[in-house]
Design an enzyme around this catalytic site. Sequence first.
Site, mmCIF file in Angstrom:
data_model
loop_
_atom_site.group_PDB
_atom_site.id
_atom_site.type_symbol
_atom_site.label_atom_id
_atom_site.label_comp_id
_atom_site.label_asym_id
_atom_site.label_seq_id
_atom_site.Cartn_x
_atom_site.Cartn_y
_atom_site.Cartn_z
ATOM 1 N N TYR A 39 1.081 -1.217 0.232
ATOM 2 C CA TYR A 39 0.262 0.005 0.103
ATOM 3 C C TYR A 39 0.773 1.225 -0.244
ATOM 4 O O TYR A 39 0.545 2.448 0.205
ATOM 5 C CB TYR A 39 -0.776 -0.213 1.581
ATOM 6 C CG TYR A 39 -1.932 -1.701 1.507
ATOM 7 C CD1 TYR A 39 -3.145 -1.697 0.144
ATOM 8 C CD2 TYR A 39 -1.806 -2.111 2.167
ATOM 9 C CE1 TYR A 39 -3.709 -2.681 0.490
ATOM 10 C CE2 TYR A 39 -2.787 -3.498 2.342
ATOM 11 C CZ TYR A 39 -3.386 -3.264 1.620
ATOM 12 O OH TYR A 39 -4.622 -4.633 1.258
ATOM 13 N N HIS B 31 -8.528 0.609 -5.966
ATOM 14 C CA HIS B 31 -7.914 -0.399 -5.246
ATOM 15 C C HIS B 31 -6.897 0.734 -5.026
ATOM 16 O O HIS B 31 -6.183 -0.091 -6.138
ATOM 17 C CB HIS B 31 -7.211 -1.792 -5.583
ATOM 18 C CG HIS B 31 -9.267 -2.419 -5.233
ATOM 19 N ND1 HIS B 31 -10.085 -2.464 -3.593
ATOM 20 C CD2 HIS B 31 -10.775 -2.692 -5.585
ATOM 21 C CE1 HIS B 31 -10.782 -3.202 -3.578
ATOM 22 N NE2 HIS B 31 -11.669 -2.781 -4.915
HETATM 23 C C1 DQA Z 1 -7.371 -2.425 -1.031
HETATM 24 C C2 DQA Z 1 -7.270 -4.539 -1.272
HETATM 25 C C3 DQA Z 1 -8.291 -5.510 -0.386
HETATM 26 O O1 DQA Z 1 -7.614 -5.974 -0.641
HETATM 27 C C4 DQA Z 1 -7.584 -4.905 0.823
HETATM 28 O O2 DQA Z 1 -8.072 -5.525 2.011
HETATM 29 C C5 DQA Z 1 -7.857 -3.827 1.775
HETATM 30 C C6 DQA Z 1 -6.908 -2.407 0.664
HETATM 31 C C7 DQA Z 1 -6.511 -1.483 -1.909
HETATM 32 O O3 DQA Z 1 -6.927 -0.528 -1.643
HETATM 33 O O4 DQA Z 1 -5.785 -2.802 -2.936
HETATM 34 O O5 DQA Z 1 -8.317 -3.139 2.907
HETATM 35 O O6 DQA Z 1 -9.017 -2.240 -0.966
#
Ligand code: DQA
Length: 154
Positions: free
Chosen positions: A28, A105
Amino acid sequence: MSTVSKPRVFVLNGPNLNLLGQREPAAYGTQNYEDLVELVTRNANDLGINVDVKQTNHEGLLIDWIHEAKAAANGIILNPASLTHTSIGVRDAVLAANLPTIEVHISNVHAREEFRHHSFVSSVATTVIVGAGIFGYVLALQNLSHILNQGVAA
Ligand code: DQA
């Protein structure tokens, strides 16, 4: 001169996104949630969009905000986080809101664990943006701006 008021967009973030920057930086990135809010607010301002940026760890509250958007917003940018992969309630709320909805995402969910490959939201979203990091929210704003402006006479 245009008399059309600025569009309003809800930017809604689900569980654990408050921990951005501290949580799994390889997936992230290192920028935190405040950086995300600043990036979104600045780019929305440049595009002439009013934004409400919110985050919750609670499914019901996320659903309440999607309902609220129906009356208060012209579009939604939605990162449901883990609820993407589990929540028919979030999907049904998106359908009920009936607004242009951009699913974002930060990570490329398709390059990660198999349980992240399925989204209950994607088939009812207008657009899906994955794997662009937090810049995905800027792409979502640009996309929404384009979608909302299509309805306005030049
Ligand atoms: C997410 C991807 C999801 O699988 C994960 O549970 C998240 C963040 C992303 O922004 O990449 O919490 O939504």
